[in-house]
Scaffold this motif. Structure first.
Motif, short mmCIF file in Angstrom:
data_model
loop_
_atom_site.label_atom_id
_atom_site.label_comp_id
_atom_site.label_asym_id
_atom_site.label_seq_id
_atom_site.Cartn_x
_atom_site.Cartn_y
_atom_site.Cartn_z
N THR A 162 0.82 -1.22 0.00
CA THR A 162 0.00 0.00 0.00
C THR A 162 0.85 1.26 0.00
N GLY A 163 2.11 1.13 -0.40
CA GLY A 163 2.99 2.29 -0.46
C GLY A 163 2.67 3.16 -1.66
N GLU B 217 2.54 8.10 -8.65
CA GLU B 217 1.24 8.45 -8.06
C GLU B 217 1.29 9.84 -7.42
N ILE B 218 2.39 10.13 -6.76
CA ILE B 218 2.54 11.45 -6.12
C ILE B 218 2.58 12.54 -7.19
N GLU B 219 3.34 12.30 -8.27
CA GLU B 219 3.46 13.31 -9.33
C GLU B 219 2.12 13.52 -10.04
N GLU B 220 1.32 12.48 -10.13
CA GLU B 220 0.00 12.60 -10.74
C GLU B 220 -0.88 13.55 -9.93
N ARG B 221 -0.78 13.46 -8.62
CA ARG B 221 -1.53 14.37 -7.75
C ARG B 221 -1.00 15.80 -7.88
N VAL B 222 0.31 15.92 -8.02
CA VAL B 222 0.91 17.25 -8.17
C VAL B 222 0.42 17.90 -9.47
N LYS B 223 0.38 17.13 -10.55
CA LYS B 223 -0.09 17.65 -11.83
C LYS B 223 -1.54 18.12 -11.73
N ALA B 224 -2.36 17.33 -11.03
CA ALA B 224 -3.76 17.70 -10.85
C ALA B 224 -3.87 19.00 -10.06
N PHE B 225 -3.01 19.15 -9.07
CA PHE B 225 -2.99 20.38 -8.27
C PHE B 225 -2.62 21.57 -9.12
N LEU B 226 -1.57 21.42 -9.95
CA LEU B 226 -1.10 22.53 -10.78
C LEU B 226 -2.15 23.01 -11.78
N LYS B 227 -3.00 22.07 -12.24
CA LYS B 227 -4.05 22.44 -13.20
C LYS B 227 -5.05 23.42 -12.60
N ASN B 228 -5.12 23.44 -11.28
CA ASN B 228 -6.07 24.34 -10.61
C ASN B 228 -5.54 25.77 -10.51
N TYR B 229 -4.27 25.96 -10.86
CA TYR B 229 -3.68 27.29 -10.68
C TYR B 229 -2.96 27.77 -11.94
N PRO B 230 -3.71 27.88 -13.04
CA PRO B 230 -3.09 28.40 -14.26
C PRO B 230 -2.78 29.88 -14.10
N LYS B 231 -1.93 30.36 -14.97
CA LYS B 231 -1.63 31.79 -14.96
C LYS B 231 -2.90 32.57 -15.27
N LYS B 232 -3.14 33.68 -14.55
CA LYS B 232 -4.32 34.50 -14.75
C LYS B 232 -3.94 35.71 -15.61
N ILE B 233 -4.47 35.72 -16.82
CA ILE B 233 -4.16 36.80 -17.76
C ILE B 233 -5.23 37.88 -17.67
N ASP C 43 2.50 15.06 2.55
CA ASP C 43 1.08 14.91 2.86
C ASP C 43 0.37 14.11 1.77
N ILE C 44 0.72 14.36 0.51
CA ILE C 44 0.14 13.59 -0.59
C ILE C 44 0.45 12.11 -0.41
N LYS C 45 1.72 11.82 -0.10
CA LYS C 45 2.15 10.43 0.10
C LYS C 45 1.34 9.77 1.22
N LYS C 46 1.17 10.50 2.32
CA LYS C 46 0.42 9.97 3.45
C LYS C 46 -1.02 9.67 3.07
N ARG C 47 -1.66 10.59 2.34
CA ARG C 47 -3.05 10.42 1.95
C ARG C 47 -3.24 9.26 0.98
N ILE C 48 -2.32 9.12 0.04
CA ILE C 48 -2.40 8.00 -0.91
C ILE C 48 -2.29 6.68 -0.17
N GLU C 49 -1.34 6.60 0.75
CA GLU C 49 -1.12 5.35 1.47
C GLU C 49 -2.29 5.03 2.39
N GLU C 50 -2.87 6.03 3.00
CA GLU C 50 -4.04 5.80 3.84
C GLU C 50 -5.21 5.29 3.01
#
Length: 377
Positions: A77-78, A83-99, A214-221
């Motif tokens: 269950t590690g 998996e961590i980078e996938e969550r990071v990418k999803a996070f980054l999509k929420n904060y695009p540059k505001k023009i 924190d992402i790692k902890k949540r995924i493993e939980e």
């Protein structure tokens, strides 16, 4: 529609614990606890005083399968780096540059607030804040997206439009309306990497390292929870298979039969179909085969619950009043029911007996897990 969707979710949760199909009835009445073998839930002040299951499992079981010391496979269950980078990418999509320094052009995605009014009164479904609209997608009525082209963030635009005559809403079809639209910004590129500044500005953490931990902890939980649930179900399945069951209470089997059908009727209705058409078009079956399959699943559910009851009786596993109330409130909060009904109505819709069955299933499964043997294959 929201009420129907939420209710189907709430009701399904119970039956999923007993059968692969799912389904439950909306109004289940509890009888008084009067089983000769004792109820699943004790009638003391510290436990739920309800019916639920007023049958003696030993009347239906010839020999209960061994339920202690059962082996189950260890699962990794590690969290992986991917998996961590996938969550990071999803996070980054929420904060695009505001023009904010140029005009909107076709193909842009604009973040807008809007209010639609007919005869000066806001109509249902015509208001939103922070909505990301792709200009040129045709997702809004004609003239809406076109009316924003050439406008700049910070501007507020009044769009005088007319709904199509074939529009699905009787109230709006062919009607003249005004949309007041505030343009917040144009969405730019997604950040290419996670920075401490981005983390600090948008999370409770200060650094990338803290956030990834924190992402790692949540995924493993989450993976541990899913793994344990699969193991618990597997152990119960094994015991049911190895238990000599003479028969199941007909009333219990009938109840599951009705619950499963009730669920599918709700699914059919949510798709705007009669049950007969839903069976043929969506389930690719016919009424006779559907009845046969539902009865088979109802029997499986009844067998499963009979075995669970037998183990609960043998090990004196009960559902306390606190456990019941905690679970009731948890499902009430997470289902979204709070928006449309009181807790008492939600309890009536889900059924007290159904929720007790679910909790008993979980407690017996956890007992089997704690008393089993983890092996590595």
């Amino acid at each position: 529609m929201k009420r129907r969707i939420y209710l189907m979710t709430a009701i399904t949760m119970v039956a999923l614990a007993f059968t692969a199909c799912g389904g439950n009835t909306e109004n289940n009445k509890s009888s008084n606890a009067s089983s000769a073998s004792g109820s699943v839930v004790s009638s003391t002040k510290d436990n739920v005083n309800t019916a639920a299951l007023d049958f003696n499992p030993s009347d239906y079981i010839e020999k209960l399968g061994n339920y202690k010391g059962l082996e189950y496979e260890k699962v990794d269950t590690g969290a992986t780096d991917a998996e961590i980078e996938e969550r990071v990418k999803a996070f980054l999509k929420n904060y695009p540059k505001k023009i904010t320094d140029r005009e909107i052009k076709n193909g842009d995605t604009a973040n807008i607030d809007y209010v639609g009014k007919k005869d000066g009164v806001a109509f249902e479904g015509g208001t939103a804040e922070g909505y990301n609209l792709n200009i040129g997608s045709g997702s809004f009525i004609q003239g809406f997206e076109e009316g924003l082209v050439g406008k700049k963030p910070g501007e507020t635009v009044d769009l005088n439009l007319t709904f199509p005559k074939e529009y699905h809403s009787e109230e709006l079809k062919g009607k003249a309306v005004v949309f007041m639209v505030k343009i917040n910004y144009i969405l730019g590129d997604t950040p290419k990497e996670l920075t401490d500044e981005l983390v600090k500005a948008n999370t409770e953490f200060k650094t990338v390292a803290e956030y990834k931990a924190d992402i790692k902890k949540r995924i493993e939980e989450s993976k541990k929870q899913e793994s344990d649930e699969q193991i618990r179900r597997g152990l119960i399945d094994k015991i049911v298979t190895e238990t000599a069951i003479k028969s199941v209470p007909k009333e219990l089997e009938d109840k599951f039969d009705n619950q499963i059908k009730d669920y599918w009727n709700k699914v059919a209705a949510s798709n705007g179909l009669e049950m007969k058409d839903f069976i043929e078009n969506n389930l690719k079956s016919n009424e006779a085969n559907f009845e046969k399959e539902v009865r088979s699943q109802a029997n499986t559910s009844a067998r499963r619950l009979t075995v669970i009851r037998a183990i609960a009786d043998a090990e004196k596993i009960n559902v306390s009043e606190d456990e019941y109330n905690e679970a009731l409130n948890k499902y009430y909060e997470s289902s979204g029911a709070k928006e449309s009904m009181e807790l008492s109505e939600y309890e009536k819709q889900v059924g007290k007996e159904n929720l007790i069955n679910l909790l008993l299933h979980d407690k017996v499964g956890e007992f089997l897990l704690q008393n089993g043997k983890e092996v590595t294959k």
